[in-house]
Design an enzyme around this catalytic site. Sequence first.
Site, short mmCIF file in Angstrom:
data_model
loop_
_atom_site.label_atom_id
_atom_site.label_comp_id
_atom_site.label_asym_id
_atom_site.label_seq_id
_atom_site.Cartn_x
_atom_site.Cartn_y
_atom_site.Cartn_z
N HIS A 301 30.48 89.42 72.09
CA HIS A 301 31.56 88.63 72.69
C HIS A 301 31.25 88.25 74.13
O HIS A 301 31.61 87.18 74.59
CB HIS A 301 32.87 89.41 72.61
CG HIS A 301 33.56 89.23 71.29
ND1 HIS A 301 34.36 90.18 70.72
CD2 HIS A 301 33.55 88.21 70.43
CE1 HIS A 301 34.83 89.74 69.58
NE2 HIS A 301 34.33 88.54 69.37
N GLU A 542 19.97 71.97 51.43
CA GLU A 542 19.10 72.95 52.09
C GLU A 542 18.21 73.71 51.11
O GLU A 542 17.50 74.62 51.48
CB GLU A 542 19.91 73.92 52.96
CG GLU A 542 21.06 74.58 52.26
CD GLU A 542 21.90 75.47 53.18
OE1 GLU A 542 21.48 75.76 54.31
OE2 GLU A 542 22.98 75.88 52.73
N ASP A 566 17.32 76.08 56.65
CA ASP A 566 16.96 76.64 55.36
C ASP A 566 16.03 75.71 54.59
O ASP A 566 15.11 76.16 53.92
CB ASP A 566 18.21 76.95 54.53
CG ASP A 566 18.79 78.29 54.91
OD1 ASP A 566 18.00 79.23 55.11
OD2 ASP A 566 20.02 78.41 55.02
N CYS A 613 22.96 69.13 59.97
CA CYS A 613 23.54 70.17 60.82
C CYS A 613 22.55 71.30 61.12
O CYS A 613 22.92 72.30 61.73
CB CYS A 613 24.82 70.72 60.22
SG CYS A 613 24.56 71.46 58.61
C1 PEP Z 1 20.70 75.31 57.91
O1 PEP Z 1 20.26 76.05 57.03
O2 PEP Z 1 20.08 74.36 58.42
C2 PEP Z 1 22.06 75.53 58.43
C3 PEP Z 1 22.62 74.68 59.27
O3 PEP Z 1 22.70 76.65 58.05
P1 PEP Z 1 22.41 78.12 58.62
O4 PEP Z 1 21.51 77.97 59.81
O5 PEP Z 1 23.76 78.68 58.95
O6 PEP Z 1 21.76 78.77 57.45
MG MG Z 2 21.55 77.33 55.84
#
Ligand code: PEP
Ligand code: MG
Length: 655
Positions: A301, A542, A566, A613
Amino acid sequence: MERSTIVRVHEGLHARPATRFVKLAKGFESDVELVKDGKAVSAKSSVKLMLLAVKENQEVTVRANGADAIEAIEALIGYLENPRAGLDDEAESQSPANDVGQQAASAPAAPGGATGLRGVAASEGFAIGPAFAHFPPDIAGQGRVLQAEEIGGEIDRFRAAVSAVQARMDHALAQDSLSAGDRGIVAALRDIAADDSLTSEAETLIKGGNDAISAVITAASTIAADFSAVDDHYLNARADDVHAVGRQICLVLLGQDDFSLENIPEGAILIADDIGAWDLARAPLKRIGGVVCGHGGATSHIAIIARSHGIPAVLGLGGQVNALRTAREVALDGNGGHVIVDPDEATRADFAGRVEAAAKERASLTVFKTVTPKLADGRTIEVAANIGSLEEIEAAQEAGAMGVGLFRTELLFMRHMHLPSEDMQAETYAALAKAFAPYPVIVRTLDIGGDKPIAGIEFPDEENPFLGWRGIRMCLDRPDIFKRQLRALLRAAVHGNIKVMLPMVSDISEIRQTRVLVAECAAELKAEGVPHATFDLGVMIETPAAVLIAPALAKEVAFFSIGTNDLTQYIMAADRLNPTVARLNDVTNPAVMSAIEMTAKAGVDAGIMVGMCGEAAGRPDLIATFVKMGLTELSMSPASIQRAKKAIMAMAAEG
Ligand code: PEP
Ligand code: MG
């Protein structure tokens, strides 16, 4: 087979050495036990080990049974006799936080060429300023056994203290001066203070004759140890929160006021062994130039508060932080995790230059905060934020996020000692929706597997958790958990801007099954008369399977969001956490780039939104390529947003 020895681990097998011991023990197939005073416990359970309360200089026996018993005994006895052997550094055996993130170690390569200390780079940026050392004395119990007739009164005193702490936290939560982000953190602490686990553990100890303070200290340590023992950084960080709450209860019992950070000088570097999130959230944060701490890691935190207030921080220094008790001036590099004590002239000049350059870059980028990046053809590219808690809303808004492209819900599940209720989830998702309206907020359903266990879900032991029961696979097998989340999302969707996406999808049936559950949830809510609304359902791309069936998937969902973190590891068959194969774990590898391109094409052909993302979305050097492929949404950590908007504008200007 067994062997006895005298324990040489400093202060005994408390939380971290116990974790280390367990890690070692788990490396062997044999059943391994540690025996003290005739009591044997499994050496593969940190909680049981800690409860054995093995102290330095005590005699213990290691007992093993199995094919590798000899090796197991040798390794474990070796650790007990010489805990520092084979470790990277002294802190490994002593630091309470050094298995969080980067290692704490002596770091000759600090900026400016000066020698310094190294910890976890927990909040980016450079700082130099007067040292403000803050080492409040430890609280100790009375250490006397209560008489039977005293016990009732002691329990009343304890309960009153817990109520007082809860009331204090409620009062803080009601203050307008507390920022929305910090409010979430105080609320999480309040949750711990109200949790039966801590209070009932302490009451049992009082009933056994312990005074209330000793009981609280022991109970907090026991529960904190449960958190510390789990091989997960987020859960480890909760141990600090439990201690912070325990300390507050003890202070009330002692009738003492807590220390205050009220008088910290402008621009000072706060140095402490441990600062409760509760204390830091109430501190005059604008005056704090930087934070250096013995405890804590990148996901504690303290780190979240520091990041969301733009305060550079280096945490997890372990015992090394004591070297800073008498420092007059401190320079810190929150990007590299370096701390320099009483810097020389050259280092001071170097840091002053870095602080100035960083401020200049920040200032030059702020003009992009309110920019809505558009391409030459008029299309808008949404630059959104990846966040994992309400505490990060402010930082995202400050950066100019056009909504949330990835709300990771894991922290919501991991932060509490029980599964979050539907109401609590609905409130969280609604708070996000309101904070970013009219921009969309994409909430990802629970993406968790055996590598990150959470309270309330039994994960099987898996050879390879990254290819196992995780994400959508686990959720579909646990409709009790999944439906609670889906119901909460349907309720929050009344705000109009909630979208939902599924992680780790590799088969169309996963979307269809989810839709069935969503329909069931909607029907239940309708029957119960609970307001709700529908939401757009999308998928993360992913897995290689999702890329290969992207044209079919695109017909079933409202949007794609490419998870390059991923996707890269699965396309390249290179573990994203394994530094040895880091060279292969490269998003710019043609194999990964062509997977991204195939996904984009499938989405564009089907007329659905394609976003990204994963970490790559925030890379200014790749943004133009992604946009040219057809991506119209890029979601990233708030710190990257303004730079990304700048890159898109530059691309648009080139035509
Ligand atoms: C990804 O796999 O690119 C993703 C955004 O998810 P995480 O990093 O939470 O696995
Ligand atoms: Mg991921």
